[in-house]
Write a protein that holds these residues in place. Sequence first.
Motif, PDB file in Angstrom:
ATOM      1  N   ARG A 231       0.809  -1.216   0.000  1.00  0.00           N
ATOM      2  CA  ARG A 231       0.000   0.000   0.000  1.00  0.00           C
ATOM      3  C   ARG A 231       0.849   1.276   0.000  1.00  0.00           C
ATOM      4  O   ARG A 231       0.300   2.378  -0.074  1.00  0.00           O
ATOM      5  CB  ARG A 231      -0.920   0.013   1.226  1.00  0.00           C
ATOM      6  CG  ARG A 231      -1.896  -1.138   1.244  1.00  0.00           C
ATOM      7  CD  ARG A 231      -2.860  -1.020   2.411  1.00  0.00           C
ATOM      8  NE  ARG A 231      -3.761  -2.169   2.499  1.00  0.00           N
ATOM      9  CZ  ARG A 231      -4.717  -2.306   3.403  1.00  0.00           C
ATOM     10  NH1 ARG A 231      -4.904  -1.342   4.309  1.00  0.00           N
ATOM     11  NH2 ARG A 231      -5.495  -3.376   3.424  1.00  0.00           N
TER      12      ARG A 231
ATOM     13  N   PRO B  54       2.966   2.677  -2.282  1.00  0.00           N
ATOM     14  CA  PRO B  54       2.972   3.597  -3.440  1.00  0.00           C
ATOM     15  C   PRO B  54       1.856   4.632  -3.404  1.00  0.00           C
ATOM     16  O   PRO B  54       2.090   5.823  -3.648  1.00  0.00           O
ATOM     17  CB  PRO B  54       2.839   2.641  -4.635  1.00  0.00           C
ATOM     18  CG  PRO B  54       3.454   1.362  -4.162  1.00  0.00           C
ATOM     19  CD  PRO B  54       3.078   1.264  -2.706  1.00  0.00           C
ATOM     20  N   ALA B  55       0.638   4.198  -3.087  1.00  0.00           N
ATOM     21  CA  ALA B  55      -0.478   5.149  -3.014  1.00  0.00           C
ATOM     22  C   ALA B  55      -0.280   6.130  -1.871  1.00  0.00           C
ATOM     23  O   ALA B  55      -0.593   7.331  -2.003  1.00  0.00           O
ATOM     24  CB  ALA B  55      -1.802   4.398  -2.844  1.00  0.00           C
ATOM     25  N   PHE B  56       0.254   5.647  -0.755  1.00  0.00           N
ATOM     26  CA  PHE B  56       0.510   6.506   0.395  1.00  0.00           C
ATOM     27  C   PHE B  56       1.530   7.587   0.035  1.00  0.00           C
ATOM     28  O   PHE B  56       1.313   8.785   0.292  1.00  0.00           O
ATOM     29  CB  PHE B  56       1.026   5.646   1.561  1.00  0.00           C
ATOM     30  CG  PHE B  56       1.157   6.377   2.864  1.00  0.00           C
ATOM     31  CD1 PHE B  56       0.107   6.400   3.763  1.00  0.00           C
ATOM     32  CD2 PHE B  56       2.331   7.026   3.205  1.00  0.00           C
ATOM     33  CE1 PHE B  56       0.218   7.058   4.991  1.00  0.00           C
ATOM     34  CE2 PHE B  56       2.463   7.687   4.418  1.00  0.00           C
ATOM     35  CZ  PHE B  56       1.401   7.706   5.312  1.00  0.00           C
TER      36      PHE B  56
ATOM     37  N   TRP C  51       2.459   8.632  -2.994  1.00  0.00           N
ATOM     38  CA  TRP C  51       1.955   9.516  -4.049  1.00  0.00           C
ATOM     39  C   TRP C  51       1.010  10.571  -3.470  1.00  0.00           C
ATOM     40  O   TRP C  51       1.102  11.753  -3.825  1.00  0.00           O
ATOM     41  CB  TRP C  51       1.255   8.693  -5.126  1.00  0.00           C
ATOM     42  CG  TRP C  51       0.731   9.495  -6.273  1.00  0.00           C
ATOM     43  CD1 TRP C  51      -0.577   9.708  -6.614  1.00  0.00           C
ATOM     44  CD2 TRP C  51       1.501  10.223  -7.243  1.00  0.00           C
ATOM     45  NE1 TRP C  51      -0.667  10.510  -7.722  1.00  0.00           N
ATOM     46  CE2 TRP C  51       0.590  10.841  -8.137  1.00  0.00           C
ATOM     47  CE3 TRP C  51       2.863  10.407  -7.430  1.00  0.00           C
ATOM     48  CZ2 TRP C  51       1.013  11.624  -9.201  1.00  0.00           C
ATOM     49  CZ3 TRP C  51       3.286  11.181  -8.498  1.00  0.00           C
ATOM     50  CH2 TRP C  51       2.365  11.788  -9.367  1.00  0.00           C
ATOM     51  N   ASN C  52       0.130  10.162  -2.586  1.00  0.00           N
ATOM     52  CA  ASN C  52      -0.769  11.135  -1.954  1.00  0.00           C
ATOM     53  C   ASN C  52       0.000  12.131  -1.099  1.00  0.00           C
ATOM     54  O   ASN C  52      -0.343  13.310  -1.057  1.00  0.00           O
ATOM     55  CB  ASN C  52      -1.810  10.403  -1.104  1.00  0.00           C
ATOM     56  CG  ASN C  52      -2.995   9.919  -1.914  1.00  0.00           C
ATOM     57  OD1 ASN C  52      -3.895  10.684  -2.249  1.00  0.00           O
ATOM     58  ND2 ASN C  52      -2.993   8.647  -2.251  1.00  0.00           N
TER      59      ASN C  52
ATOM     60  N   ASN D  40      -1.073  15.658  -2.753  1.00  0.00           N
ATOM     61  CA  ASN D  40      -2.179  16.323  -2.057  1.00  0.00           C
ATOM     62  C   ASN D  40      -1.770  17.604  -1.332  1.00  0.00           C
ATOM     63  O   ASN D  40      -2.511  18.598  -1.370  1.00  0.00           O
ATOM     64  CB  ASN D  40      -2.852  15.362  -1.080  1.00  0.00           C
ATOM     65  CG  ASN D  40      -3.710  14.322  -1.783  1.00  0.00           C
ATOM     66  OD1 ASN D  40      -3.910  14.388  -2.993  1.00  0.00           O
ATOM     67  ND2 ASN D  40      -4.198  13.345  -1.031  1.00  0.00           N
TER      68      ASN D  40
ATOM     69  N   SER E 153      -4.366   5.985   2.570  1.00  0.00           N
ATOM     70  CA  SER E 153      -3.363   6.751   1.832  1.00  0.00           C
ATOM     71  C   SER E 153      -3.497   8.248   2.050  1.00  0.00           C
ATOM     72  O   SER E 153      -2.519   8.987   1.974  1.00  0.00           O
ATOM     73  CB  SER E 153      -3.458   6.441   0.329  1.00  0.00           C
ATOM     74  OG  SER E 153      -4.742   6.783  -0.177  1.00  0.00           O
ATOM     75  N   SER E 154      -4.717   8.722   2.339  1.00  0.00           N
ATOM     76  CA  SER E 154      -4.907  10.155   2.559  1.00  0.00           C
ATOM     77  C   SER E 154      -4.203  10.647   3.819  1.00  0.00           C
ATOM     78  O   SER E 154      -3.937  11.840   3.960  1.00  0.00           O
ATOM     79  CB  SER E 154      -6.397  10.491   2.644  1.00  0.00           C
ATOM     80  OG  SER E 154      -7.000   9.816   3.743  1.00  0.00           O
TER      81      SER E 154
END
Length: 468
Positions: free
Chosen positions: A255, A257-259, A261-262, A266, A325-326
């Motif tokens: 998990r 990569p999404a973490f 990237w965000n 963001n 991830s947010s």
Amino acid sequence: MPDSPSAQGADRWWSARPSWARGDRLATVCFWVMAAAVLVFLLVIDRNRWFSADEWQPLVSRTLFGGHGTASPVPPHNEHWVLIPIVIYRVLFTLFGLRHHLPYEVVGVLVHLLTVWLLWRFLLRLGVSAWVALASVTAFALLGAGWENITDTFQIAFVLPVAAVFAALLLLPLEGRFSRRDGIVAALLIGAVMCSNVGLITVLVAAIVQLVRRGIRVAALTVAPVAVIWLIWYARYHSQLVTAGRLPFRTAVQRLPAFVWNGLTNPISTTTGLAGVGVVAIVLLVAWAIRRTRLAEPWTAPLALAFAAPVFLALTGIGRVQYGSSYASTPRYAYVALALLAPLGAMAIDATLRRAALAPLILVGSAALLVLVGSSQIKDAAGKQTGIEQERESRILATAQLARTPATFLYPVPVPDAIPNLTVPIIHRLDQDGELPVRAVTPSETLTALSYLQVLFGPSRRVGGPPR
């Protein structure tokens, strides 16, 4: 003032500036005016703040030497070694108690502004034009996406290592053998890891820069002392580090990569107030870096910092990705990530504006937008936190008043959700020592405190005799 050219040229690099970007002296004056205005702004919006959840740990559960039911500053706070922040808090507590939060707030704001000044100096050292550097650090000084590290005083645990990384990069020579300046940097790195785990990123950046510039021997001599000290601390206290609720390592890695990237995109969107801008900005920055940069001066340090941003988020994600991830764009993490990306971003903006016909207008308009959005976000966040902290303050002060009476306390923790270590006996001791604010407590505040202290759900009766 930006550094003047050195005769040796060993620690300076310069690039030609367009006519609109000249006027370094005026830009320096504007920087100090901006810093003073930010200082006043932050202290005004935080004037009614009180002690937040994390601040109570060094205030009531730690002392400089331990004893009387308290721990020393050395064991971890969550998973962080926060020795230096605890020492700072204990000194402030000795001087001011809990009667006023303003002295603590002043320290937090000054640490943030120190980081802003070091970033300013570093950008000038890189050859970024003074006005682009000024616009960049002004936006960072009022970084709405990182409001937590700007307005919550105990977040100096995250801000001090960021300041240390810029100070280290300003001190590190470009060439030569290990010197006194490298020794000072080694001491900075030790201080950084004694603030929080963010200090490990400071060590990583310094190691990369030293390795590329001056070889493995100098790099090893720089980081060896801090590595030994931190590993000894970790070996001693690893069993006390927070691991409850973490995902299995394999699942967390999947998990990440999404973490990451965000965490990169963001905060940029939040800073501008425009959804989706972060993705575009990161893609453009990577494309520009691939095309324009190389592993030589002046690129070594900004590239090392930019590389450290996703590494920081990945290391954070190992223990936090279970929250989604947010969570990577939480203000405390956004501040660090954007600080690490800022130098390379400022160099890209500077290079782009040199060829832009309306460069001054673009720069002023962009800076004004970021300041407007950032200051509004910080003000709103500080207002919400003030309301939360004032309610907790009233509950604690009402508890102190109740503790002077023979009242029954079924659950002696007035703020169990945020400050579980603050019990009635501790509050009573602080009250007896004159450490708490002195003001009248309303009947409504007393009833609210009683609803926490005299209500308990459970399978058995806790009070003997007839019900009262």
